[in-house]
Motif scaffolding. Sequence first.
Motif, short mmCIF file in Angstrom:
data_model
loop_
_atom_site.label_atom_id
_atom_site.label_comp_id
_atom_site.label_asym_id
_atom_site.label_seq_id
_atom_site.Cartn_x
_atom_site.Cartn_y
_atom_site.Cartn_z
N GLY A 1 0.79 -1.22 0.00
CA GLY A 1 0.00 0.00 0.00
C GLY A 1 0.83 1.27 0.00
O GLY A 1 0.31 2.35 -0.31
N GLY A 2 2.12 1.16 0.35
CA GLY A 2 2.96 2.35 0.40
C GLY A 2 3.14 3.05 -0.92
O GLY A 2 3.44 4.24 -0.97
N TYR A 3 2.93 2.32 -2.04
CA TYR A 3 3.08 2.95 -3.35
C TYR A 3 1.96 3.94 -3.63
O TYR A 3 2.15 4.91 -4.36
N GLY A 4 0.78 3.70 -3.07
CA GLY A 4 -0.37 4.55 -3.36
C GLY A 4 -0.71 5.53 -2.25
O GLY A 4 -1.36 6.55 -2.49
N GLY A 5 -0.26 5.25 -1.04
CA GLY A 5 -0.55 6.13 0.09
C GLY A 5 0.16 5.65 1.32
O GLY A 5 -0.19 4.62 1.87
N ASN A 6 1.17 6.39 1.75
CA ASN A 6 1.99 5.92 2.86
C ASN A 6 2.22 7.02 3.90
O ASN A 6 3.27 7.65 3.89
N PRO A 7 1.29 7.22 4.80
CA PRO A 7 -0.02 6.55 4.90
C PRO A 7 -1.07 7.35 4.15
O PRO A 7 -0.88 8.53 3.86
N PRO A 8 -2.21 6.74 3.81
CA PRO A 8 -3.27 7.48 3.13
C PRO A 8 -3.96 8.44 4.10
O PRO A 8 -4.34 8.05 5.20
N LEU A 9 -4.11 9.69 3.67
CA LEU A 9 -4.76 10.70 4.51
C LEU A 9 -6.22 10.93 4.11
O LEU A 9 -7.07 11.23 4.96
N TRP A 10 -6.51 10.80 2.81
CA TRP A 10 -7.82 11.23 2.33
C TRP A 10 -9.00 10.51 2.99
O TRP A 10 -10.03 11.15 3.25
N PRO A 11 -8.94 9.21 3.32
CA PRO A 11 -10.12 8.63 3.98
C PRO A 11 -10.37 9.22 5.36
O PRO A 11 -11.51 9.28 5.82
N LEU A 12 -9.30 9.68 6.02
CA LEU A 12 -9.47 10.33 7.32
C LEU A 12 -10.14 11.68 7.15
O LEU A 12 -10.90 12.14 8.01
N PHE A 13 -9.87 12.35 6.02
CA PHE A 13 -10.48 13.65 5.74
C PHE A 13 -11.96 13.51 5.36
O PHE A 13 -12.80 14.29 5.80
N TYR A 14 -12.25 12.51 4.54
CA TYR A 14 -13.58 12.42 3.92
C TYR A 14 -14.55 11.50 4.65
O TYR A 14 -15.76 11.60 4.47
N GLU A 15 -14.03 10.56 5.44
CA GLU A 15 -14.91 9.55 6.02
C GLU A 15 -14.96 9.58 7.54
O GLU A 15 -15.44 8.64 8.17
N THR A 16 -14.46 10.64 8.15
CA THR A 16 -14.56 10.80 9.60
C THR A 16 -14.94 12.24 9.91
O THR A 16 -14.77 13.13 9.09
N THR A 17 -15.44 12.46 11.10
CA THR A 17 -15.78 13.82 11.53
C THR A 17 -14.64 14.48 12.29
O THR A 17 -14.65 15.70 12.48
#
Length: 365
Positions: free
Chosen positions: A207-223
């Motif tokens: 997964g590090g090639y695409g997001g290490n670590p991925p931030l966008w789900p924390l922005f869009y899928e949490t309050t």
Amino acid sequence: MSAAGGRDKGAGKTVNLALQGGGSHGAYAWGVLDALTEDDRIEIGAISGASAGAFNAVVYAAGLAEGGRHGARQKLEKFWLSVSTEGSLLPGQRKLVDSWLRPWGVLIPGTGLVGAWTEALTQFLSPYALNPLNFNPLLDHLAATVDFERLRASDTPKLFVAATNVRTGRGEIFHRDVLTADHVMASGCLPQLFQAVQIGEEAYWDGGYGGNPPLWPLFYETTCRDVIIVQINPIERDAVPRTPEEITNRLNEITFNASLLGELRAADFVARLIRSGVLTSESYRLERLHRIGGAGRLEGFPASTKFDVSWPFLELLRDLGRQDAKIWLEKHYDSIGVESTLDIDQTLKREPAKTPIEGAAAAKP
């Protein structure tokens, strides 16, 4: 969290965590998690992770579901002990690992892993030839540690496990309700060493090639707007790599940091647009970004130590992570829920930007 999965009393502020991957250096993030979990003022609302970060996230969440904060801390220690060469590996298991690795090169003293010869062979032989049985001892350790059925049935924290789709080249996020051991193994699948992990019709790499670590789900899928990035891979190194191994290691660090830097640039750009008045929609929000690690402690270790899984080394990294997390909490706890503590201009090494687009706010209809 309680053993039944409820909230612990006394939690003061909620944060999201974004955990980088980086081989055995993931034990540093284990230490950060341990310190944050120990502090009753902190509640972790969601975790995103890639590679070692995904393992930490899933093991932590499994322990939380089974035994609350204490259970999470115990399970993380159990997992890292099980993967260490001086941990709970039985003599027969160690012989199996050694017998598979030894024909390919010289063992790195104290690590149980091969050195330069294996590095060279992976440039000429694919894992389908080098590792035809697709041997990966981490799978057994993960399966023995995590009850995935129970993990999927619990609801907090939210989990976002990153992997890279081999066919499309895009990063993908696996959510808690679908997680199996294969999803986590896919997140940590280095293509030079292991065959791609097949999930349904698709094959996945690290997964590090695409997001290490991925931030966008924390922005869009949490309050929660507070994200603590636990960064393992140094952005900068002073020395110019000269050996083939050093060059490969530095290329990997640059590659695995690229997606993070890209997401930080995007988040910063949106933040400046909001502050300037260009963006006012409720679809956009200001994120409060924080970071533990990323500079100092881990820069002192050569990249080759990411393959050192001896227990004393893992304990050292854990303790460094605990210390840094405690220092960060002492210095920045009051900033949680108020303001960012990560200096993105310094991280990206640029002059502070005053406005995103000169005159944009004035020109807005």
